[in-house]
Design a protein around this motif. Structure first.
Motif, PDB file in Angstrom:
ATOM      1  N   LYS A 161      51.987 -10.158  32.239  1.00 31.31           N
ATOM      2  CA  LYS A 161      52.064  -9.768  33.436  1.00 31.31           C
ATOM      3  C   LYS A 161      50.842 -10.321  34.320  1.00 31.31           C
ATOM      4  O   LYS A 161      50.903 -10.835  35.383  1.00 31.31           O
ATOM      5  N   GLU A 165      51.422 -12.687  37.642  1.00 31.53           N
ATOM      6  CA  GLU A 165      50.901 -12.330  38.727  1.00 31.53           C
ATOM      7  C   GLU A 165      49.894 -13.666  39.569  1.00 31.53           C
ATOM      8  O   GLU A 165      49.534 -13.664  40.504  1.00 31.53           O
ATOM      9  N   ASN A 166      49.354 -14.200  38.460  1.00 31.28           N
ATOM     10  CA  ASN A 166      48.133 -15.154  39.015  1.00 31.28           C
ATOM     11  C   ASN A 166      48.477 -16.799  38.758  1.00 31.28           C
ATOM     12  O   ASN A 166      47.798 -17.516  39.150  1.00 31.28           O
ATOM     13  N   GLN A 176      58.809 -14.995  39.375  1.00 35.02           N
ATOM     14  CA  GLN A 176      58.269 -13.918  40.583  1.00 35.02           C
ATOM     15  C   GLN A 176      59.510 -13.868  41.404  1.00 35.02           C
ATOM     16  O   GLN A 176      59.767 -12.496  41.816  1.00 35.02           O
TER      17      GLN A 176
END
Length: 194
Positions: A161, A165-166, A176
Motif C-alpha cells: 500500500k 500510494e508513493n 491507482q
C-alpha cells in the motif's frame, strides 16, 4: 518468512449480499446456475475450466490461464480447493462494490502466489511479466522493493500500500487509476496488454 495469512478480504454471505443490489444478486445466481448446473447456494466449483467460464478467462491463452489460477486461489478464501457460492458472491462484492483497501488487498492476494501474505521478488516478476516486457518487469520489481521498509526481502500488504500510494512509476499510476475509477481488480483482458 511471511505471515501465512491470506490478504483476501473475507466477507460473510450476508455482508456480500448487502453490498449487491437485487439485480446483481439475480445475475450472479443465474450465472452460477448456468455454469455449475446447480441452484445457488448449492454446489462448488473445483475446476479451473468452470471458474474460467464464470469469470470470463480465456484458457487458450497462457497468461489468462495463470491469472485464472491466481484469482481462483485468491477467491477460495477457506483454501479447500473449490469455490463455494458464498465465496463467489463475496468475491463479486469485493470486485464490484469493495472499498479501495479491499480491492488493493484482493490484488495483493492475487499476486501472492504461495498465499503466505508477502510478495517476493519472484512473485512480483511473475505477475509483472504478464503485463510488461522483462526489462520493465525488473524495473517494477526494483521500484516496489524500495518500499521494503523492514528489509526482510518481502513486501507485506502494508508495504505494498505504501508503494502504491508513493511510487511515481507507470505501473503504480495505472493501478491507482484502476482503484480510483472503481473498476476493481484487473480484468482478464488486461493480461494480454503488454
Amino acid at each position: 518468512m511471511g505471515n501465512k495469512e491470506s490478504t483476501m478480504p473475507k466477507l460473510s454471505k450476508k455482508q456480500a449480499e448487502q453490498r449487491l443490489d437485487k439485480a446483481d444478486l439475480d445475475k450472479l445466481k443465474n450465472e452460477w446456475k448456468q455454469t455449475t448446473g446447480m441452484d445457488a447456494p448449492k454446489g462448488e466449483v473445483s475446476d479451473i475450466d468452470t471458474f474460467a467460464k464464470i469469470f470470463d478467462f480465456d484458457l487458450k491463452d497462457e497468461e489468462q490461464q495463470d491469472l485464472a489460477r491466481r484469482f481462483f486461489k485468491a477467491f477460495d478464501v477457506n483454501g479447500n480447493g473449490s469455490l463455494s457460492y458464498k465465496e463467489y458472491i463475496s468475491a463479486a462484492a469485493v470486485v464490484d462494490k469493495g472499498s479501495r483497501d479491499e480491492k488493493i488487498a484482493l490484488l495483493f492476494s492475487v499476486w501472492d502466489e504461495d498465499g503466505d501474505g508477502c510478495l517476493t521478488r519472484d512473485e512480483l516478476r511473475n505477475i509483472a511479466a504478464i503485463y510488461a516486457s522483462p526489462s520493465m518487469a525488473d524495473k517494477f520489481v526494483d521500484d516496489i522493493f524500495k518500499s521494503d521498509t523492514n528489509a526482510d526481502g518481502e513486501i507485506s500488504l502494508k508495504e505494498f500500500k505504501h508503494w502504491l500510494e508513493n511510487s511515481k512509476s507507470e505501473m503504480a499510476a495505472g493501478l491507482q487509476d484502476m482503484f480510483d475509477d472503481g473498476s476493481g481488480a484487473p480484468p482478464p483482458a488486461a493480461a494480454s496488454a503488454k
